[in-house]
Structures are given as C-alpha cells and as structure tokens.
Design an enzyme around this catalytic site. Sequence first.
Site, PDB file in Angstrom:
ATOM      1  N   GLY A 129       0.844  -1.198   0.000  1.00 43.36           N
ATOM      2  CA  GLY A 129       0.000   0.000   0.000  1.00 43.36           C
ATOM      3  C   GLY A 129       0.879   1.247   0.000  1.00 43.36           C
ATOM      4  O   GLY A 129       1.427   1.588  -1.034  1.00 43.36           O
TER       5      GLY A 129
ATOM      6  N   SER B  19       6.641  -4.348  -2.062  1.00 43.41           N
ATOM      7  CA  SER B  19       6.158  -3.036  -2.457  1.00 43.41           C
ATOM      8  C   SER B  19       6.345  -2.073  -1.284  1.00 43.41           C
ATOM      9  O   SER B  19       7.452  -1.938  -0.775  1.00 43.41           O
ATOM     10  CB  SER B  19       4.705  -3.148  -2.928  1.00 43.41           C
ATOM     11  OG  SER B  19       4.277  -1.977  -3.567  1.00 43.41           O
ATOM     12  N   TRP B  20       5.269  -1.393  -0.815  1.00 48.60           N
ATOM     13  CA  TRP B  20       5.423  -0.567   0.380  1.00 48.60           C
ATOM     14  C   TRP B  20       5.942  -1.409   1.553  1.00 48.60           C
ATOM     15  O   TRP B  20       6.684  -0.923   2.408  1.00 48.60           O
ATOM     16  CB  TRP B  20       4.087   0.089   0.753  1.00 48.60           C
ATOM     17  CG  TRP B  20       4.049   0.459   2.208  1.00 48.60           C
ATOM     18  CD1 TRP B  20       3.348  -0.147   3.200  1.00 48.60           C
ATOM     19  CD2 TRP B  20       4.797   1.509   2.845  1.00 48.60           C
ATOM     20  NE1 TRP B  20       3.605   0.449   4.412  1.00 48.60           N
ATOM     21  CE2 TRP B  20       4.496   1.467   4.219  1.00 48.60           C
ATOM     22  CE3 TRP B  20       5.692   2.484   2.374  1.00 48.60           C
ATOM     23  CZ2 TRP B  20       5.039   2.353   5.138  1.00 48.60           C
ATOM     24  CZ3 TRP B  20       6.248   3.367   3.291  1.00 48.60           C
ATOM     25  CH2 TRP B  20       5.924   3.302   4.655  1.00 48.60           C
TER      26      TRP B  20
ATOM     27  N   HIS C  87       4.578  -6.850 -10.807  1.00 43.10           N
ATOM     28  CA  HIS C  87       4.753  -6.374  -9.440  1.00 43.10           C
ATOM     29  C   HIS C  87       4.196  -7.294  -8.356  1.00 43.10           C
ATOM     30  O   HIS C  87       4.780  -7.389  -7.284  1.00 43.10           O
ATOM     31  CB  HIS C  87       4.066  -5.005  -9.315  1.00 43.10           C
ATOM     32  CG  HIS C  87       4.223  -4.341  -7.998  1.00 43.10           C
ATOM     33  ND1 HIS C  87       5.433  -3.848  -7.548  1.00 43.10           N
ATOM     34  CD2 HIS C  87       3.316  -4.076  -7.001  1.00 43.10           C
ATOM     35  CE1 HIS C  87       5.275  -3.303  -6.348  1.00 43.10           C
ATOM     36  NE2 HIS C  87       4.005  -3.441  -5.999  1.00 43.10           N
TER      37      HIS C  87
END
Length: 320
Positions: free
Chosen positions: A46, A113-114, A296
Amino acid sequence: MTPRRTLYPPIEPFESGMLDVGDGHSIYWERCGTRGGKPVVFLHGGPGAGCSADQRRQFDPALYDILLFDQRGCGRSTPFASLDHNTTWDLVADMERLRAMCGHEKWQVFGGSWGSTLALAYAETHPERVSELVLRGIFLGTEREYDWLYRYGASALYPEGWEEFAGHVPEDERGDLVEAYRRRLTSDDEATRTAAAKAWSRWEALVVTLLPDPAIVEHSTDDEHAVAIARIENHFFHNMCWFEPGQLLANAGRLKGIPGVIVQGRHDCCTPPESAWALKKAWPDVDLQIVPDAGHLFSEPGITDGLIRASDRFAGKEGI
C-alpha cells in the site's frame, strides 16, 4: 526447467487479537503456522492495503511462526482510514511492540512493495532485531519513484489509464496530482472522497500486473478497500514517507551482515527494477533475483516461486 513453487495450502491463525498502540489506534494481528517456530513478520503493501489469507501461505507452516498485521488505519485495524498519527515511524514503533508481544528476540522481516519500504526502515532502525530480509518490488520512497507513477513514466506505458486518472481532476491541477488528489481524499464530502479513491486505486491496479487482470481492478476499486488504500497511500506519498532525501539508500550500510533476498519483476511498472538495483549496489550482500516474466504482484508465478524459495531457504529447506 525446475517447476515453479506455489503457495502452501490455506491455513487459519492459531491466535489473533487487537493491540492498542496508542494515539487512538488499535491494530489487528494474527499468528499462523507453529508457535515457537522460526519467527517472521509479514508486511503488507500500500500503504493501506491490509493483509489477506493468501499472504499467510508464503511460509512453511510447520517451520514458521508467522505474524501478520494490518497497519494503522487499514484492514481490521481501527480507526478505519485514519491519517492521524499514521507515519512510517509510527509503524516501525508498532512492529517493535508486536515483536515484544510475541516474545521474539529477532525475526525475519518479509515485505513487498510498500512492505519492502517499511521493512528497510525497520531494519535500518533496529538491525539487531532482524534475522533476514525477504523483499519484493523495491520502493525506496524517492522523488524519482513518485514521479514515475504520478508525473511521467508509467503514463507512457498505460496512456489510456493515465488519461482517466489525470482526467479526474481539472487540467489546471494536473501539475501535482498527488496534491490534487489529497484535497479530494480529505474532503468533507463522502462522495468526493469515494470517487477520488476509486480513481486513484484503479490507476494503481492497472500498473501492478504483467497482464491485464480485471479481478485485481475490481477488488482495488471496491469502495471500502479503495478509500483506505488511496487515503493512506496519498497521505504517505504527500509527506515523502517521512524520509530525508535518499535516506534508505544512504543508510543501507546498517544492513551489513543481515542475509537478504530481493525478488523483483523485470517488467514491474509500479516499482521498476532500478530501485532494486540501486539497493543491491548499496547492500552488496543481498541476493537480487530479477524475474524475467513478471510484474509487481506476489501472486505472479515467478514472483511466488522466488518468495517461497527464499522463505524455505531461510528455514533450512534450500534446494527443495
């Protein structure tokens, strides 16, 4: 070719609860696998995405004691979609509270990711608490990365999606889309907030997969999910994740001696491989694996394979 690894079978938590972390926030946590096994904390993306049941399945449940938690403001944590007292450093402090709650001296930190950003921020702050790092889709919180997603870069690969995303705001506000969306995502009008959240989340959903996936777009634009992820992401990005310029790379020397694996999609249009490569150069000990046919998401076959093999390796199952 060696068959690609897939997720472990579905599992349910053996323990779960809410932890009061102060500032009016309570965070949902759950433990899966085997109590007393190899400790690992999973960090979702996120920011604002929350955890899912499939994310439990990236670890051998017979060997790992797996902690997952919904970061402040998202998933089952409360208050929902709150931006107050919700920063990178609040989340790092929450991780230490959770580690102490579980009684772990140190643990593997696993995030994509985050989640990779938060993992790096935590590991550089508390390197003595990290046994290994397993990271996916590296995001370093730099202006160049924000520009790729919200000024020019991904826009050239997804022009139709970009036109819809940018077109949600008047032309005279498009010079700074993060700020333009911030005004709408923090509006007092619920309809304005929801419309902006769905537009923001739809743009992200378009760029995270190698091939189009309508199910990802549908899930991402569900009202409740979209509001949490869009508001919290925008809040973090508006504040540059509370990092000094280049901070994570500048402090990568603090990772020396921590074993690590990065699994990075070659065609990741959300967090392109150049950030993973820059981190590899700053942290030479890490094993960087660039998957040639992946974007991703952790659910893409090559990414799943790399992550499962990494978690197996650090549990002593290398070669299986």
